[in-house]
Design a protein around this motif. Structure first.
Motif, short mmCIF file in Angstrom:
data_model
loop_
_atom_site.label_atom_id
_atom_site.label_comp_id
_atom_site.label_asym_id
_atom_site.label_seq_id
_atom_site.Cartn_x
_atom_site.Cartn_y
_atom_site.Cartn_z
N LEU A 1 -16.21 6.92 2.35
CA LEU A 1 -15.25 8.00 2.63
C LEU A 1 -15.92 9.33 2.34
O LEU A 1 -16.65 9.48 1.35
N ALA A 2 -15.67 10.30 3.21
CA ALA A 2 -16.24 11.63 3.00
C ALA A 2 -15.34 12.43 2.06
O ALA A 2 -14.12 12.26 2.09
N PRO A 3 -15.93 13.31 1.25
CA PRO A 3 -15.11 14.17 0.42
C PRO A 3 -14.14 14.98 1.29
O PRO A 3 -14.48 15.34 2.42
N ALA A 4 -12.95 15.21 0.77
CA ALA A 4 -11.88 15.97 1.46
C ALA A 4 -11.13 15.16 2.50
O ALA A 4 -10.18 15.66 3.09
N ALA A 5 -11.55 13.90 2.73
CA ALA A 5 -10.81 13.05 3.69
C ALA A 5 -9.40 12.80 3.16
O ALA A 5 -9.21 12.63 1.96
N ARG A 6 -8.44 12.84 4.10
CA ARG A 6 -7.05 12.56 3.72
C ARG A 6 -6.79 11.06 3.86
O ARG A 6 -7.09 10.47 4.89
N VAL A 7 -6.24 10.45 2.84
CA VAL A 7 -5.99 9.00 2.84
C VAL A 7 -4.64 8.71 2.17
O VAL A 7 -3.96 9.62 1.70
N ALA A 8 -4.30 7.44 2.15
CA ALA A 8 -3.16 7.00 1.35
C ALA A 8 -3.67 5.95 0.37
O ALA A 8 -4.64 5.24 0.67
N VAL A 9 -3.04 5.88 -0.78
CA VAL A 9 -3.38 4.83 -1.74
C VAL A 9 -2.19 3.88 -1.80
O VAL A 9 -1.06 4.32 -1.97
N ALA A 10 -2.46 2.59 -1.63
CA ALA A 10 -1.40 1.58 -1.71
C ALA A 10 -1.51 0.83 -3.02
O ALA A 10 -2.58 0.34 -3.37
N ILE A 11 -0.38 0.78 -3.73
CA ILE A 11 -0.35 0.04 -5.00
C ILE A 11 0.87 -0.88 -4.96
O ILE A 11 2.00 -0.41 -4.81
N ARG A 12 0.64 -2.16 -5.08
CA ARG A 12 1.74 -3.13 -5.07
C ARG A 12 2.53 -3.03 -6.38
O ARG A 12 1.93 -2.86 -7.46
N PRO A 13 3.86 -3.19 -6.32
CA PRO A 13 4.71 -3.04 -7.51
C PRO A 13 4.32 -3.95 -8.67
O PRO A 13 4.43 -3.56 -9.84
N GLU A 14 3.83 -5.16 -8.36
CA GLU A 14 3.52 -6.11 -9.44
C GLU A 14 2.20 -5.78 -10.13
O GLU A 14 1.83 -6.40 -11.11
N LYS A 15 1.47 -4.81 -9.56
CA LYS A 15 0.16 -4.48 -10.14
C LYS A 15 0.25 -3.27 -11.07
O LYS A 15 -0.76 -2.85 -11.64
N ILE A 16 1.44 -2.73 -11.19
CA ILE A 16 1.64 -1.57 -12.08
C ILE A 16 2.21 -2.07 -13.41
O ILE A 16 3.11 -2.90 -13.44
N ARG A 17 1.63 -1.57 -14.51
CA ARG A 17 2.12 -1.96 -15.84
C ARG A 17 2.92 -0.81 -16.46
O ARG A 17 2.61 0.36 -16.23
N LEU A 18 3.90 -1.18 -17.25
CA LEU A 18 4.59 -0.20 -18.08
C LEU A 18 3.78 -0.14 -19.38
O LEU A 18 3.43 -1.18 -19.93
N CYS A 19 3.40 1.06 -19.82
CA CYS A 19 2.52 1.11 -20.97
C CYS A 19 2.85 2.26 -21.92
O CYS A 19 3.74 3.06 -21.66
N GLU A 20 2.11 2.32 -23.02
CA GLU A 20 2.28 3.37 -24.04
C GLU A 20 1.52 4.62 -23.60
O GLU A 20 0.58 4.56 -22.81
N ALA A 21 1.92 5.75 -24.16
CA ALA A 21 1.27 7.02 -23.83
C ALA A 21 -0.24 6.97 -24.07
O ALA A 21 -1.03 7.48 -23.29
#
Ligand code: ADP
Ligand code: MG
Length: 372
Positions: free
Chosen positions: A284-304
């Motif tokens: 990817l070239a710098p400044a390229a516009r993209v989207a990031v996909a993150i599946r709900p089950e891959k996100i953790r609830l965590c401490e600060a």
């Protein structure tokens, strides 16, 4: 794809769909738009897409019920594009099953064999064999209205298999069944396909069904194939925003690339401070516009204070407790929210409550850049 299917495909596809397009008279967008697919012998292949995406049209072209405007269909190396349905080694199981209501189960299954002039003793034996295959041997004399939905589905399947097709086309084969029955029937269908070794091409709008049954699937949208691959590959590495959102749930963040190297992108996500990291196999070239996909089950609830590749702060907006899992909607900045899913692996474990402030984190390996 199984190793066997990969090997079969490397020896040349069993079914080749080459640049097929079809526009119905009086419409201004094509129902099928330049579709090419190679399918190996013995595969269970699914065409997955929303209603109107062109799945049935493509299936009818494979069966010979519809003529494409351009492109070719090859089965076992032979160009069948101009052959009528009955000259193709193909059978199709229709969405509505289309059983003859006044005929018994056995006569429904025997219908095509009789038309072909198969002698009665041979026909009777073949019907018995088929009814055994779908576990309906004891219901041969019933009429379709005396059967459950699942049993009717199996009669249609037996009828479609009667003439030993090399390729079976199935249009939403489980669509008329309720959810519980659909799940058990899925496994039966998969076991049957594996046992017979016939190539199946199935059309469905149901992603769970496509994921469960298929060796590979093609996601269709507006007549075009968006992505082809084994279910896990398409789920874990969606090629487009549409695929990410259609196959499972996905959080999509708009971002600008700040750096790329070794399959990993560093990104600035619109509206969020700090930098983010995500998997990006292609450069990817710098400044390229993209989207990031993150599946709900891959996100953790965590401490600060937790160390993580990617972190965001939020508050719990909604909680859906489903028993085995809980789904949280986490409000990030007053407008945007992320969907997070966690497994309730421990009874009585502490769960976040509505309005609670918390942190979210995810690994760079679990976020995928979609460059469109
Ligand atoms: P799917 O099976 O994915 O729901 P279809 O192949 O049935 O999609 O339809 C694809 C598109 O072609 C839709 O926009 C549909 O309205 C249109 N279409 C389907 N059949 C016909 C027809 N016989 N005449 C005109 N348009 C059709
Ligand atoms: Mg359809």
């Amino acid at each position: 794809m199984s190793a066997a299917a990969a090997q079969a495909l490397s020896m040349g596809p069993f079914l080749r769909i080459e640049n097929i397009s079809k526009r119905y008279e009086g419409t201004d967008t094509p129902a099928v738009d330049d579709v090419s697919l190679d399918i190996a012998r013995g595969e269970f292949f699914s065409l997955l897409g929303a209603s109107g995406s062109g799945k049935t049209t493509l299936l009818r072209i494979l069966a010979g019920f519809e003529r494409p405007d351009s492109g070719h269909v090859f089965i076992d190396g032979r160009d069948v594009t101009d052959l009528p349905p009955y000259e193709r080694p193909v059978n199709m199981m229709f969405q509505s099953y289309a059983l003859f209501p006044h005929m018994s189960v056995a006569d429904n299954v025997a219908f095509g064999l009789k038309q072909d002039g198969m002698a009665k003793p041979e026909r009777t034996a073949r019907v018995a064999e088929l009814l055994d295959l779908v576990h309906l041997g004891n219901k041969a004399k019933r009429k379709p209205h005396q059967l459950s939905g699942g049993e009717r589905q199996r009669v249609a399947l037996a009828r479609a298999l009667a003439k030993h097709p090399k390729l079976l086309l199935l249009d939403e084969p489980l669509g008329a069944l309720d959810r519980k029955l659909r799940e058990s029937t899925q496994f039966e269908l998969k076991a049957l396909q594996a046992r017979l070794g016939i190539t199946f091409v199935m059309v469905t709008h149901d992603q769970d069904e496509a994921m469960t049954l298929s060796s590979r699937l093609a996601v269709m949208d507006q007549g075009r194939v968006q992505q082809v691959g084994p279910p896990n590959e398409v789920y874990e590495t969606p090629a487009t925003r549409h695929v990410a959102e259609f196959l499972g749930a996905a959080n999509l963040l708009d971002a600008t690339v700040t750096d790329w190297g070794n399959g990993m992108a560093t990104l600035a996500c619109d509206g969020f401070p700090g930098s983010f990291k995500a998997t990006a196999p292609a450069a990817l070239a710098p400044a390229a516009r993209v989207a990031v996909a993150i599946r709900p089950e891959k996100i953790r609830l965590c401490e600060a204070g937790a160390a993580a590749d990617n972190k965001l702060q939020g508050t719990v907006k909604d909680i859906a407790y489903i028993g085995d899992v809980s789904t949280y909607s986490i409000l990030l900045d007053g407008q945007r929210s992320l969907r997070v899913q966690s497994t309730n692996a421990k009874r009585g474990s502490l769960m976040p409550t509505e309005g609670a402030a918390l942190w979210l984190s995810w690994d760079a390996a679990d976020a995928v850049v979609i460059a469109e």
